[in-house]
Design a protein around this motif. Structure first.
Motif, PDB file in Angstrom:
ATOM      1  N   GLU A   3       0.841  -1.197   0.000  1.00  0.00           N
ATOM      2  CA  GLU A   3       0.000   0.000   0.000  1.00  0.00           C
ATOM      3  C   GLU A   3       0.877   1.247   0.000  1.00  0.00           C
ATOM      4  O   GLU A   3       1.892   1.324   0.699  1.00  0.00           O
ATOM      5  CB  GLU A   3      -0.886   0.006   1.241  1.00  0.00           C
ATOM      6  CG  GLU A   3      -1.719   1.270   1.396  1.00  0.00           C
ATOM      7  CD  GLU A   3      -2.352   1.397   2.764  1.00  0.00           C
ATOM      8  OE1 GLU A   3      -3.358   2.111   2.886  1.00  0.00           O
ATOM      9  OE2 GLU A   3      -1.818   0.792   3.727  1.00  0.00           O
ATOM     10  N   ARG A   5       1.902   4.642   1.219  1.00  0.00           N
ATOM     11  CA  ARG A   5       1.686   5.198   2.559  1.00  0.00           C
ATOM     12  C   ARG A   5       2.785   6.195   2.909  1.00  0.00           C
ATOM     13  O   ARG A   5       3.940   6.040   2.511  1.00  0.00           O
ATOM     14  CB  ARG A   5       1.651   4.060   3.581  1.00  0.00           C
ATOM     15  CG  ARG A   5       1.634   4.457   5.043  1.00  0.00           C
ATOM     16  CD  ARG A   5       1.478   3.245   5.943  1.00  0.00           C
ATOM     17  NE  ARG A   5       0.137   2.683   5.779  1.00  0.00           N
ATOM     18  CZ  ARG A   5      -0.914   3.056   6.497  1.00  0.00           C
ATOM     19  NH1 ARG A   5      -0.781   3.975   7.426  1.00  0.00           N
ATOM     20  NH2 ARG A   5      -2.090   2.516   6.291  1.00  0.00           N
ATOM     21  N   LYS A   7       4.355   8.009   6.418  1.00  0.00           N
ATOM     22  CA  LYS A   7       4.356   8.023   7.874  1.00  0.00           C
ATOM     23  C   LYS A   7       5.245   9.154   8.362  1.00  0.00           C
ATOM     24  O   LYS A   7       6.383   9.315   7.901  1.00  0.00           O
ATOM     25  CB  LYS A   7       4.847   6.701   8.448  1.00  0.00           C
ATOM     26  CG  LYS A   7       4.892   6.682   9.980  1.00  0.00           C
ATOM     27  CD  LYS A   7       5.272   5.335  10.543  1.00  0.00           C
ATOM     28  CE  LYS A   7       5.432   5.366  12.064  1.00  0.00           C
ATOM     29  NZ  LYS A   7       4.224   5.862  12.754  1.00  0.00           N
ATOM     30  N   ILE A 186      -3.467   8.930  -0.858  1.00  0.00           N
ATOM     31  CA  ILE A 186      -2.384   8.199  -0.198  1.00  0.00           C
ATOM     32  C   ILE A 186      -2.530   8.348   1.318  1.00  0.00           C
ATOM     33  O   ILE A 186      -2.666   9.457   1.836  1.00  0.00           O
ATOM     34  CB  ILE A 186      -1.020   8.715  -0.665  1.00  0.00           C
ATOM     35  CG1 ILE A 186      -0.854   8.455  -2.168  1.00  0.00           C
ATOM     36  CG2 ILE A 186       0.117   8.056   0.119  1.00  0.00           C
ATOM     37  CD1 ILE A 186       0.410   9.045  -2.765  1.00  0.00           C
ATOM     38  N   ALA A 187      -2.492   7.227   2.021  1.00  0.00           N
ATOM     39  CA  ALA A 187      -2.678   7.226   3.468  1.00  0.00           C
ATOM     40  C   ALA A 187      -1.566   8.001   4.167  1.00  0.00           C
ATOM     41  O   ALA A 187      -0.400   7.943   3.772  1.00  0.00           O
ATOM     42  CB  ALA A 187      -2.723   5.790   3.983  1.00  0.00           C
ATOM     43  N   GLU A 189      -0.035   8.635   8.048  1.00  0.00           N
ATOM     44  CA  GLU A 189      -0.003   8.188   9.441  1.00  0.00           C
ATOM     45  C   GLU A 189       0.845   9.140  10.269  1.00  0.00           C
ATOM     46  O   GLU A 189       1.969   9.488   9.894  1.00  0.00           O
ATOM     47  CB  GLU A 189       0.571   6.773   9.512  1.00  0.00           C
ATOM     48  CG  GLU A 189       0.667   6.199  10.911  1.00  0.00           C
ATOM     49  CD  GLU A 189       1.286   4.822  10.939  1.00  0.00           C
ATOM     50  OE1 GLU A 189       1.828   4.428  11.999  1.00  0.00           O
ATOM     51  OE2 GLU A 189       1.261   4.140   9.887  1.00  0.00           O
ATOM     52  N   GLU A 195      -3.867   7.382  12.104  1.00  0.00           N
ATOM     53  CA  GLU A 195      -3.989   7.876  10.738  1.00  0.00           C
ATOM     54  C   GLU A 195      -4.845   9.138  10.673  1.00  0.00           C
ATOM     55  O   GLU A 195      -5.814   9.291  11.412  1.00  0.00           O
ATOM     56  CB  GLU A 195      -4.588   6.803   9.830  1.00  0.00           C
ATOM     57  CG  GLU A 195      -3.652   5.653   9.533  1.00  0.00           C
ATOM     58  CD  GLU A 195      -4.128   4.810   8.353  1.00  0.00           C
ATOM     59  OE1 GLU A 195      -5.122   5.187   7.704  1.00  0.00           O
ATOM     60  OE2 GLU A 195      -3.483   3.782   8.072  1.00  0.00           O
ATOM     61  N   LEU A 198      -8.327   9.979   5.288  1.00  0.00           N
ATOM     62  CA  LEU A 198      -7.843   9.760   3.924  1.00  0.00           C
ATOM     63  C   LEU A 198      -8.423  10.831   3.012  1.00  0.00           C
ATOM     64  O   LEU A 198      -9.633  10.954   2.880  1.00  0.00           O
ATOM     65  CB  LEU A 198      -8.253   8.366   3.440  1.00  0.00           C
ATOM     66  CG  LEU A 198      -7.689   7.945   2.070  1.00  0.00           C
ATOM     67  CD1 LEU A 198      -6.172   7.848   2.129  1.00  0.00           C
ATOM     68  CD2 LEU A 198      -8.291   6.601   1.651  1.00  0.00           C
TER      69      LEU A 198
END
Length: 258
Positions: A3, A5, A7, A186-187, A189, A195, A198
């Motif tokens: 996925e 992501r 962070k 795109i996620a 975190e 999180e 979205l």
């Protein structure tokens, strides 16, 4: 396939995983509005770390300078959902939501159908014909920060169809390097492992000075942030390139920074 992501690392960079494509775009004036112009090519990686402190000598990637300067990147942005956080401007046919997270990309400015200078709020609040509604929705959807979103009355928000990726913004008209435009859902975190909502569009800070971390709040403009690859105002030639071997890690690329 992993996925895509992003962070936020505690007092450190953005960790990007999942092979997120990355490019650079230049904001260029275009009549009464603005347009994107392709910038330099950026190295593509499956996983990479983007500088968040604004001091890296290997921008846009992290080089560990945040540790040397004691960067404090505490997140202060609200995690409240967009539809609850935003204010609403009601027009004859559509509403314009505005959460005031401005990255100062200025795509909210545009000519109306008569060719007169206008902006997203006026376009939405005066749109009556199908063509006027389409223009208002288009202009709202151009906001890279995701600040503005349009929706017909009692319907869902209208979002442009965007390919997933990261775009580094350069803004030679203002003499600064801009934020990190994240598009395509795109996620994200936080450093605490929680999180954020979205979103299809959002802009992250990379000058290190935002008061709404991790999001861009346009503070790169008064800070005169330059990542070392800012192009000249009238060309795609990049000027002021910082050479890692000669750069002073105690001094940011942003003029007048802390």
């Amino acid at each position: 396939m992993a996925e895509m992501r992003i962070k936020v690392l505690p007092n450190g960079p953005y960790e990007v995983t999942g092979g997120v494509p990355i490019d650079e775009k230049i904001i260029r004036p275009d009549g009464d509005g603005y347009r994107w112009e392709d910038g330099r090519e950026i190295e593509q990686k499956e996983e990479y770390h983007l500088c968040r402190c604004g001091h890296s000598n290997n921008a846009p990637f992290c080089d560990g300078t945040h540790k040397k300067i004691g960067f404090v990147g505490r997140e202060t942005a609200s995690k409240e959902p967009y539809d609850q956080r935003a204010g609403y401007f009601q027009g004859p046919r559509i509403d314009l939501a505005d959460d005031e997270r401005c990255a100062f990309a200025r795509f909210c400015h545009s000519a109306d159908l008569s060719g007169e200078a206008s902006e997203a709020w006026t376009l939405a609040m005066t749109a009556k014909s199908d063509d006027e509604v389409a223009l208002a929705e288009k202009v709202a959807g151009h906001c890279p920060a995701g600040r503005l979103t349009s929706k017909p009355h009692d319907e869902n928000f209208r979002e442009p169809d965007l390919e997933a990726g990261i775009t580094l913004i350069q803004d030679p008209q203002k003499g600064v390097s801009g934020g990190i435009y994240v598009h395509g859902g795109i996620a994200l975190e936080g450093a605490d492992g929680e999180e954020y909502e979205l979103r299809n569009r959002y802009a992250l800070c990379r000058c290190g000075s935002s008061r709404n971390k991790p999001f861009c709040d346009a503070f790169h403009v008064p800070m005169r942030y330059n990542d070392g690859f800012l192009p000249s105002e009238d060309s795609t030639d990049h000027v002021g390139t910082v050479k890692p071997e000669s750069a002073d890690v105690t001094s940011p690329h942003s003029e007048g920074a802390r």
